[in-house]
Write an enzyme that holds these catalytic residues in place. Structure first.
Site, PDB file in Angstrom:
ATOM      1  N   THR A   1       3.586   3.092   5.664  1.00  0.00           N
ATOM      2  CA  THR A   1       2.192   2.659   5.580  1.00  0.00           C
ATOM      3  C   THR A   1       1.328   3.634   6.363  1.00  0.00           C
ATOM      4  OG1 THR A   1       0.592   1.017   6.368  1.00  0.00           O
ATOM      5  CG2 THR A   1       2.701   1.009   7.464  1.00  0.00           C
ATOM      6  N   ILE A   2       0.137   3.899   5.847  1.00  0.00           N
ATOM      7  CA  ILE A   2      -0.743   4.825   6.573  1.00  0.00           C
ATOM      8  C   ILE A   2      -1.298   4.171   7.844  1.00  0.00           C
ATOM      9  CG2 ILE A   2      -1.426   6.130   4.521  1.00  0.00           C
ATOM     10  CD1 ILE A   2      -4.159   4.632   4.688  1.00  0.00           C
ATOM     11  N   ASP A   3      -1.219   2.827   7.923  1.00  0.00           N
ATOM     12  CA  ASP A   3      -1.911   2.117   9.010  1.00  0.00           C
ATOM     13  C   ASP A   3      -1.211   2.220  10.370  1.00  0.00           C
ATOM     14  OD1 ASP A   3      -3.636   1.271   7.010  1.00  0.00           O
ATOM     15  OD2 ASP A   3      -2.477  -0.540   6.622  1.00  0.00           O
TER      16      ASP A   3
ATOM     17  N   GLY B   1     -13.429  15.046  17.776  1.00  0.00           N
ATOM     18  CA  GLY B   1     -14.470  15.095  18.801  1.00  0.00           C
ATOM     19  C   GLY B   1     -15.640  14.181  18.461  1.00  0.00           C
TER      20      GLY B   1
ATOM     21  N   ARG C   1     -26.616   7.403   8.580  1.00  0.00           N
ATOM     22  CA  ARG C   1     -25.984   7.529   7.248  1.00  0.00           C
ATOM     23  C   ARG C   1     -24.546   7.016   7.265  1.00  0.00           C
ATOM     24  NH1 ARG C   1     -29.063  11.262   3.935  1.00  0.00           N
ATOM     25  NH2 ARG C   1     -31.139  10.942   4.808  1.00  0.00           N
TER      26      ARG C   1
ATOM     27  N   VAL D   1      17.018   8.932   0.683  1.00  0.00           N
ATOM     28  CA  VAL D   1      17.941   7.824   0.393  1.00  0.00           C
ATOM     29  C   VAL D   1      18.931   8.259  -0.693  1.00  0.00           C
ATOM     30  CG1 VAL D   1      18.073   5.524  -0.687  1.00  0.00           C
ATOM     31  CG2 VAL D   1      16.348   5.973   1.091  1.00  0.00           C
TER      32      VAL D   1
ATOM     33  N   ARG E   1     -19.375  16.510  10.027  1.00  0.00           N
ATOM     34  CA  ARG E   1     -19.977  17.066  11.251  1.00  0.00           C
ATOM     35  C   ARG E   1     -20.848  18.284  10.917  1.00  0.00           C
ATOM     36  NH1 ARG E   1     -21.157  15.478  16.350  1.00  0.00           N
ATOM     37  NH2 ARG E   1     -19.041  14.928  16.956  1.00  0.00           N
TER      38      ARG E   1
ATOM     39  N   ARG F   1       1.626  -4.911  -5.626  1.00  0.00           N
ATOM     40  CA  ARG F   1       1.651  -6.170  -4.884  1.00  0.00           C
ATOM     41  C   ARG F   1       2.209  -7.211  -5.845  1.00  0.00           C
ATOM     42  NH1 ARG F   1      -2.715  -3.443  -2.016  1.00  0.00           N
ATOM     43  NH2 ARG F   1      -1.717  -3.084  -0.013  1.00  0.00           N
TER      44      ARG F   1
ATOM     45  N   GLY G   1       4.920  -1.770   4.100  1.00  0.00           N
ATOM     46  CA  GLY G   1       4.255  -2.176   5.329  1.00  0.00           C
ATOM     47  C   GLY G   1       4.677  -3.578   5.750  1.00  0.00           C
TER      48      GLY G   1
ATOM     49  N   HIS H   1     -10.033   5.527  -0.379  1.00  0.00           N
ATOM     50  CA  HIS H   1      -8.648   5.735  -0.803  1.00  0.00           C
ATOM     51  C   HIS H   1      -8.159   7.170  -0.753  1.00  0.00           C
ATOM     52  CE1 HIS H   1      -8.775   1.556  -1.955  1.00  0.00           C
ATOM     53  NE2 HIS H   1      -7.461   1.624  -2.107  1.00  0.00           N
TER      54      HIS H   1
ATOM     55  N   GLY I   1       0.833  -1.212   0.000  1.00  0.00           N
ATOM     56  CA  GLY I   1       0.000   0.000   0.000  1.00  0.00           C
ATOM     57  C   GLY I   1       0.863   1.255   0.000  1.00  0.00           C
TER      58      GLY I   1
HETATM   59  P1  ADP Z   1       2.049  -3.911   2.820  1.00  0.00           P
HETATM   60  O1  ADP Z   1       3.519  -3.934   2.616  1.00  0.00           O
HETATM   61  O2  ADP Z   1       1.463  -2.566   2.626  1.00  0.00           O
HETATM   62  O3  ADP Z   1       1.637  -4.584   4.122  1.00  0.00           O
HETATM   63  P2  ADP Z   1       1.070  -6.280   1.339  1.00  0.00           P
HETATM   64  O4  ADP Z   1       0.631  -7.029   2.559  1.00  0.00           O
HETATM   65  O5  ADP Z   1       0.161  -6.290   0.177  1.00  0.00           O
HETATM   66  O6  ADP Z   1       1.375  -4.738   1.623  1.00  0.00           O
HETATM   67  O7  ADP Z   1       2.471  -6.895   0.887  1.00  0.00           O
HETATM   68  C1  ADP Z   1       3.187  -6.328  -0.198  1.00  0.00           C
HETATM   69  C2  ADP Z   1       3.936  -7.397  -0.943  1.00  0.00           C
HETATM   70  O8  ADP Z   1       4.905  -8.012  -0.059  1.00  0.00           O
HETATM   71  C3  ADP Z   1       3.111  -8.572  -1.431  1.00  0.00           C
HETATM   72  O9  ADP Z   1       2.410  -8.289  -2.625  1.00  0.00           O
HETATM   73  C4  ADP Z   1       4.212  -9.607  -1.662  1.00  0.00           C
HETATM   74  O10 ADP Z   1       4.924  -9.306  -2.840  1.00  0.00           O
HETATM   75  C5  ADP Z   1       5.138  -9.356  -0.486  1.00  0.00           C
HETATM   76  N1  ADP Z   1       4.838 -10.284   0.610  1.00  0.00           N
HETATM   77  C6  ADP Z   1       3.877 -10.177   1.545  1.00  0.00           C
HETATM   78  N2  ADP Z   1       3.894 -11.239   2.395  1.00  0.00           N
HETATM   79  C7  ADP Z   1       4.893 -12.034   1.976  1.00  0.00           C
HETATM   80  C8  ADP Z   1       5.438 -13.291   2.420  1.00  0.00           C
HETATM   81  N3  ADP Z   1       4.951 -13.944   3.466  1.00  0.00           N
HETATM   82  N4  ADP Z   1       6.486 -13.808   1.727  1.00  0.00           N
HETATM   83  C9  ADP Z   1       6.998 -13.160   0.655  1.00  0.00           C
HETATM   84  N5  ADP Z   1       6.541 -11.970   0.197  1.00  0.00           N
HETATM   85  C10 ADP Z   1       5.511 -11.427   0.830  1.00  0.00           C
END
Ligand code: ADP
Length: 339
Positions: free
Chosen positions: A126-128, A186, A251, A23, A155, A72, A102, A257, A11
């Site tokens: 990651t935003i999470d 709030g 509602r 970097v 609001r 991904r 992430g 996104h 993400g």
């Molecule tokens: P984020 O990094 O935001 O958590 P994802 O969970 O979609 O996003 O993971 C991003 C990419 O990291 C995946 O599409 C894959 O290429 C790789 N990845 C995730 N989990 C694994 C794993 N267990 N082994 C190998 N590569 C992984």
């Protein structure tokens, strides 16, 4: 050290560009060449890259998204893919790989480390904010800001019509954006995966909460911030159930996104810049299989596997503020009503 590589994966998050820039500028300072792999781990498998320079990172600091693109890559989970990636990295004589992403991307980095004997440094993007070992992740502050400005607008209209709104925010399976956005806006109530993991109880809580609040305040606006993936079918389904239960129109609003985009706020730019520079210095110092993070204003190295071993805790004092101190149903008035 002569050559390193960097990629953004999973993400996307505002501040990734500021991190890439840091970097590249730091590496240039130390006379190290930077290869930028495109499209996350896909770029590693397809040798899709560009050589980065000061020019290629000019004017990108303020942009959301990532100039290296993110993606991904399901295939990367296989042994064959990791072996191929290792061969490609060796072919370009890369000595260290920097992965901005992430926890999924970190697991990918860990997987690669079993087949590649050079250095791997992960940077939390990651935003999470669901990564253990760092107080915040790159993109988190901007996402809260975006959610907050939308909730403020909801609001306004909620107040005008004395309406009940359920606002769904992102966070994957974590409540960091939800809690911060709820406290800062709030909101009357917040539903978070860390606290409300039982949907039957969660529904009882909201119903009781709205009824008590309305007894005390009359028909005023009422905002519930709901973390995504918490209610089956999301806030649209929850609003339907709630409307039937309390016989008042509720509602749903899904922020979606928009929370991933936008120009990064100062805190994200600063964190991204520090971590990007520090990751290059960590690579030069021979470190590997770590995430670079920041805790209590200090840059830290965290073993990669520790970043997902334990669930990161919400700030307990913010939870107390939202669910006790400022909660109208916990007030003396509410207690008198119950007696
Ligand atoms: P984020 O990094 O935001 O958590 P994802 O969970 O979609 O996003 O993971 C991003 C990419 O990291 C995946 O599409 C894959 O290429 C790789 N990845 C995730 N989990 C694994 C794993 N267990 N082994 C190998 N590569 C992984």
């Amino acid at each position: 050290m002569k050559r390193i590589a960097v990629l953004t994966s999973g993400g996307d998050a505002p501040g990734m560009n500021a991190c890439i820039r840091a970097v590249v500028l730091t590496a240039e300072h130390y006379n190290i060449e930077v290869i930028g792999y495109r499209h996350g781990y896909n770029g590693l498998l397809n040798q899709e890259y560009k050589v980065m320079s000061r020019d290629s990172v000019g004017n990108i600091m303020q942009a959301g998204g990532t100039v290296l693109r993110s993606a991904r890559c399901l295939e990367f989970k296989t042994e064959a893919a990791a072996i191929k990636a290792a061969q490609n990295l060796d072919e370009l004589e890369i000595e260290a790989l920097l992965v901005i992403g992430g926890d999924g991307s970190f697991k990918g980095a860990d997987h690669l480390s079993k087949f590649w004997d050079k250095q791997i440094i992960a940077l939390p993007g990651t935003i999470d904010n669901d990564i253990n070992g760092t107080d915040a992740t790159i993109g988190y502050f901007t996402a809260i800001e975006t959610a907050l400005s939308s909730i403020d607008k909801v609001r306004d209209t909620a107040d005008a019509f004395e309406r009940i709104f359920l606002v769904e925010v992102m966070g994957r399976h974590a409540g960091f954006i939800g809690l911060s956005a709820a406290v800062s806006s709030g909101a009357d109530q917040v539903l978070l995966p860390e606290i409300h993991n039982d949907s039957v109880k969660a529904l009882q809580t909201i119903v009781g909460h709205i009824e008590t609040a309305r007894k005390i305040r009359g028909n005023t606006s009422y905002i519930v911030v709901v973390a995504e993936n918490l209610w089956p079918g999301g806030v649209t389904a929850l609003a339907q159930v709630l409307t039937e239960r309390i016989k008042t129109d509720c509602r749903p609003v899904i922020l979606g996104h928009v929370q991933r985009g936008g120009s990064p706020v100062t805190q994200d730019r600063l964190l991204a810049t520090k971590l990007g520079a520090y990751a290059v210095e960590a690579a030069m110092a021979g470190k590997t299989n770590i995430m670079v993070g920041e805790r209590n204003y200090k840059l830290v190295d965290v073993p990669l596997t520790e970043t997902w071993a334990n669930r990161k805790e919400l700030d307990p004092y913010l939870v107390k503020i939202q669910t006790e101190l400022f909660d109208i149903t916990q007030s003396q008035l509410a207690k008198q009503l119950a007696d």
